[in-house]
Scaffold this motif. Structure first.
Motif, mmCIF file in Angstrom:
data_model
loop_
_atom_site.group_PDB
_atom_site.id
_atom_site.type_symbol
_atom_site.label_atom_id
_atom_site.label_comp_id
_atom_site.label_asym_id
_atom_site.label_seq_id
_atom_site.Cartn_x
_atom_site.Cartn_y
_atom_site.Cartn_z
ATOM 1 N N TYR A 213 25.490 24.530 92.172
ATOM 2 C CA TYR A 213 26.066 23.440 91.365
ATOM 3 C C TYR A 213 27.400 23.951 90.824
ATOM 4 O O TYR A 213 27.448 24.937 90.093
ATOM 5 C CB TYR A 213 25.138 23.052 90.206
ATOM 6 C CG TYR A 213 25.695 21.893 89.431
ATOM 7 C CD1 TYR A 213 25.439 20.581 89.827
ATOM 8 C CD2 TYR A 213 26.532 22.098 88.329
ATOM 9 C CE1 TYR A 213 25.991 19.513 89.146
ATOM 10 C CE2 TYR A 213 27.091 21.033 87.650
ATOM 11 C CZ TYR A 213 26.808 19.744 88.061
ATOM 12 O OH TYR A 213 27.365 18.686 87.394
ATOM 13 N N LEU A 214 28.487 23.299 91.247
ATOM 14 C CA LEU A 214 29.819 23.771 90.875
ATOM 15 C C LEU A 214 30.478 22.816 89.890
ATOM 16 O O LEU A 214 30.392 21.600 90.041
ATOM 17 C CB LEU A 214 30.701 23.910 92.112
ATOM 18 C CG LEU A 214 31.991 24.680 91.796
ATOM 19 C CD1 LEU A 214 32.177 25.854 92.729
ATOM 20 C CD2 LEU A 214 33.211 23.780 91.787
ATOM 21 N N LEU A 223 30.446 28.574 89.659
ATOM 22 C CA LEU A 223 29.451 28.345 90.699
ATOM 23 C C LEU A 223 28.115 28.808 90.128
ATOM 24 O O LEU A 223 27.946 29.995 89.830
ATOM 25 C CB LEU A 223 29.796 29.132 91.964
ATOM 26 C CG LEU A 223 28.743 29.042 93.062
ATOM 27 C CD1 LEU A 223 28.576 27.613 93.568
ATOM 28 C CD2 LEU A 223 29.097 29.966 94.226
ATOM 29 N N THR A 224 27.207 27.864 89.919
ATOM 30 C CA THR A 224 25.923 28.206 89.309
ATOM 31 C C THR A 224 24.831 28.017 90.371
ATOM 32 O O THR A 224 24.961 27.150 91.244
ATOM 33 C CB THR A 224 25.660 27.312 88.079
ATOM 34 O OG1 THR A 224 25.500 25.951 88.503
ATOM 35 C CG2 THR A 224 26.825 27.354 87.100
ATOM 36 N N ARG A 234 15.802 32.752 88.898
ATOM 37 C CA ARG A 234 16.415 32.557 87.589
ATOM 38 C C ARG A 234 17.761 31.884 87.839
ATOM 39 O O ARG A 234 18.269 31.893 88.981
ATOM 40 C CB ARG A 234 16.589 33.887 86.863
ATOM 41 C CG ARG A 234 17.582 34.816 87.531
ATOM 42 C CD ARG A 234 17.673 36.142 86.803
ATOM 43 N NE ARG A 234 18.820 36.917 87.277
ATOM 44 C CZ ARG A 234 19.081 38.162 86.902
ATOM 45 N NH1 ARG A 234 18.280 38.783 86.050
ATOM 46 N NH2 ARG A 234 20.144 38.786 87.365
ATOM 47 N N LEU A 235 18.347 31.281 86.827
ATOM 48 C CA LEU A 235 19.621 30.594 87.013
ATOM 49 C C LEU A 235 20.759 31.533 86.651
ATOM 50 O O LEU A 235 20.783 32.114 85.558
ATOM 51 C CB LEU A 235 19.682 29.331 86.134
ATOM 52 C CG LEU A 235 18.572 28.307 86.385
ATOM 53 C CD1 LEU A 235 18.712 27.104 85.450
ATOM 54 C CD2 LEU A 235 18.585 27.840 87.837
ATOM 55 N N GLU A 236 21.693 31.669 87.595
ATOM 56 C CA GLU A 236 22.828 32.579 87.388
ATOM 57 C C GLU A 236 24.129 31.817 87.580
ATOM 58 O O GLU A 236 24.135 30.684 88.065
ATOM 59 C CB GLU A 236 22.791 33.703 88.433
ATOM 60 C CG GLU A 236 21.569 34.579 88.340
ATOM 61 C CD GLU A 236 21.558 35.670 89.428
ATOM 62 O OE1 GLU A 236 22.486 35.724 90.261
ATOM 63 O OE2 GLU A 236 20.595 36.446 89.427
ATOM 64 N N TYR A 237 25.233 32.472 87.258
ATOM 65 C CA TYR A 237 26.525 31.865 87.563
ATOM 66 C C TYR A 237 27.548 32.923 87.897
ATOM 67 O O TYR A 237 27.416 34.097 87.539
ATOM 68 C CB TYR A 237 27.007 30.965 86.429
ATOM 69 C CG TYR A 237 27.491 31.666 85.180
ATOM 70 C CD1 TYR A 237 26.596 32.297 84.321
ATOM 71 C CD2 TYR A 237 28.843 31.684 84.849
ATOM 72 C CE1 TYR A 237 27.038 32.911 83.175
ATOM 73 C CE2 TYR A 237 29.295 32.297 83.698
ATOM 74 C CZ TYR A 237 28.389 32.908 82.855
ATOM 75 O OH TYR A 237 28.823 33.523 81.717
ATOM 76 N N PHE A 249 30.212 37.442 90.010
ATOM 77 C CA PHE A 249 28.993 37.249 89.216
ATOM 78 C C PHE A 249 29.329 37.365 87.719
ATOM 79 O O PHE A 249 29.997 38.300 87.299
ATOM 80 C CB PHE A 249 27.951 38.311 89.600
ATOM 81 C CG PHE A 249 26.720 38.250 88.749
ATOM 82 C CD1 PHE A 249 25.748 37.286 88.982
ATOM 83 C CD2 PHE A 249 26.540 39.151 87.709
ATOM 84 C CE1 PHE A 249 24.609 37.216 88.183
ATOM 85 C CE2 PHE A 249 25.404 39.091 86.906
ATOM 86 C CZ PHE A 249 24.450 38.123 87.151
ATOM 87 N N ALA A 250 28.851 36.394 86.915
ATOM 88 C CA ALA A 250 29.227 36.409 85.492
ATOM 89 C C ALA A 250 28.026 36.456 84.552
ATOM 90 O O ALA A 250 28.198 36.739 83.368
ATOM 91 C CB ALA A 250 30.086 35.183 85.176
#
Ligand code: FUB
Length: 449
Positions: A213-214, A223-224, A234-237, A249-250
């Protein structure tokens, strides 16, 4: 907590209204829903989820995801949600295998007054389109449809979880996943790729990544995506300066489900100056994590643009009016001891939950209840107690002013008890329900009248 009071479903493409009075998590209470793609169109939030159903013999694959159609839900206040009914179904799309039950995570976007609905599923002609998932598009004049499917899937896109982003310069991009995350430019017709497909390969390279999902905020492209860093998603961004990366990667937006729901799938929106994360969890189906339910919680950014981790809540989002059923089992917080959640009816989870107080002084907190300027004189509580007990309703804190006290007599059946309001209050309040004496007391909802 009761589900929808009234459900009217017609199969078709016309809008219909099924109103749910209060929203907490999960948002949809009469059916499973997953993979929420939330969008702001005009002054409403629209959510396009997948629609999990349970596979049975001859219908889908037992023990696996099973989805045959899509619904869309919308809200103007994040509390009252309308189910606009079914958007499209697997057996009405020319290229789709009509019994694949694989209508997975969709997305929808508006361009020049048209709404483009993207969905991944299995084609019927595997010679022409191959064996795996393909992505189709359906177009409508309104966010609720009717959506008319294109006769063929998008060329050169193989995978699941389509997501569309339109940049400030009008260029549209399509993202999708197939183990990794892929992206490409879209032509202005929103139906064909307009560039080479790029693997967004700067992301963590170990473990499944899907559900991209951007979005863009203050010149940063986010960019998630869900990622299996350990055992479940897990949800990353990751962030970058360009819609097709490179991305760095953040951080983590949401940790893995504490109860083991393997998937998570999300979207982020800003609505009325507040950001929200939509995601899913298997609330109604704790023993089978392929029957999921969509949720939403508020999301906040740090000053440097990084995202603060979202801790999932049952309270969710939106304001609850004091004169509606305040589902205190969808709490903001509860005491460490003496308060437990349980299904009201273990044979029908869609009947919702109750909060069981098993120890005097146990409490639950429920935030954002709007009393407006109304002078409420009575409180109703839906509860039962095997031995009898007394509840207090307070504001501000567990020691705050007492709005009401209500005694639940000894009895076997859950019923509605009424009591006088002892102290009037106004405006937005955080409520605390405290067990004063007795136990156990099972509570469903409270309402001011
Ligand atoms: O809902 C089916 C699949 O599970 C989705 O496409 C994935 O993102 C995961 O949520």
């Amino acid at each position: 907590m009761k589900g929808f009071s009234k459900i009217i479903l017609t199969i078709g493409l016309t809008a219909l209204s099924v109103i749910q009075a209060n929203a907490q998590n999960p948002i949809v209470r009469n059916q499973y829903s997953a993979d929420p793609s939330a969008r702001v169109f005009g002054d409403r939030v629209y959510v396009y989820p997948s629609h999990d159903i349970l596979a049975t013999e001859g219908k889908g694959r037992l023990g696996w995801f099973c989805m045959e159609d899509y619904h869309v839900f919308s809200s103007a206040n994040l509390t009252d949600w309308t189910d606009h009914g079914m958007l499209i179904t697997q057996n009405k799309i020319p290229w789709v295998k009509s019994d694949s039950y694989s209508m997975w995570a969709p997305d929808c976007i508006e361009r020049n007054g048209k709404y483009y609905f993207y969905f991944p599923t299995s084609p019927k002609d595997t010679v022409a389109y191959g064996r795996g998932f393909r992505v189709g598009v359906a177009i409508a004049d309104k966010p609720t449809g009717p959506f008319i499917p294109q006769p063929e899937p998008i060329k050169d896109v193989r995978g699941i979880d389509p997501n569309v982003f339109i940049d400030k310069d009008g260029q549209a991009y399509l993202y999708w996943s197939a183990g990794n995350i892929y992206g490409a430019k879209l032509k202005a017709n929103m139906l064909e790729l307009d560039s080479e497909v790029k693997i967004l390969g700067e992301l963590p390279n170990k473990g499944l990544k899907e559900g991209p999902y951007l979005f863009e905020r203050n010149g940063i492209y986010y960019l998630t995506y869900p990622h299996v860093e350990n055992k479940i998603e897990r949800l990353e961004y990751a962030t970058g300066d360009n819609p097709l990366g490179p991305f760095k990667f953040a951080g983590v937006i949401m940790d893995e489900s504490p109860t083991g729901c393997w998937t998570n799938h999300h979207s982020l929106i800003e609505f009325k100056n507040q950001w929200y994360l939509f995601y899913h969890h298997n609330d109604y189906s704790p023993k089978f994590d392929k029957a999921r339910s969509i949720r939403a919680d508020s999301l906040f950014f740090n000053a440097d643009g990084t995202i603060k981790k979202v801790i999932p809540t049952l309270r969710g989002i939106g304001v609850t009016k004091a004169n509606t059923e305040i589902q205190i089992d969808r709490y903001t917080a509860i005491s460490n001891e003496g308060a437990n959640l349980d299904f009201i009816d273990t044979t029908n989870h869609f009947d919702g939950w109750k909060l069981v107080f098993t120890k005097p002084s146990a409490w639950s907190q429920y935030n954002s209840v709007d009393f407006g300027n109304t002078k409420f004189r009575t409180i109703s509580v839906r509860a039962k107690s095997a031995m009898g007990g007394t509840l207090q309703i307070r504001t501000n804190s567990i020691l705050g002013p007492i709005l009401a006290e209500i005694t639940i007599p000894k009895g076997k059946d859950i019923s509605i008890r009424k009591s006088s309001v002892l102290r009037m209050t106004k405006g937005m309040q955080n409520l605390f329900l405290v067990l004063k004496t007795g136990q156990p007391v099972e509570t469903d909802w409270i309402r001011f009248e």
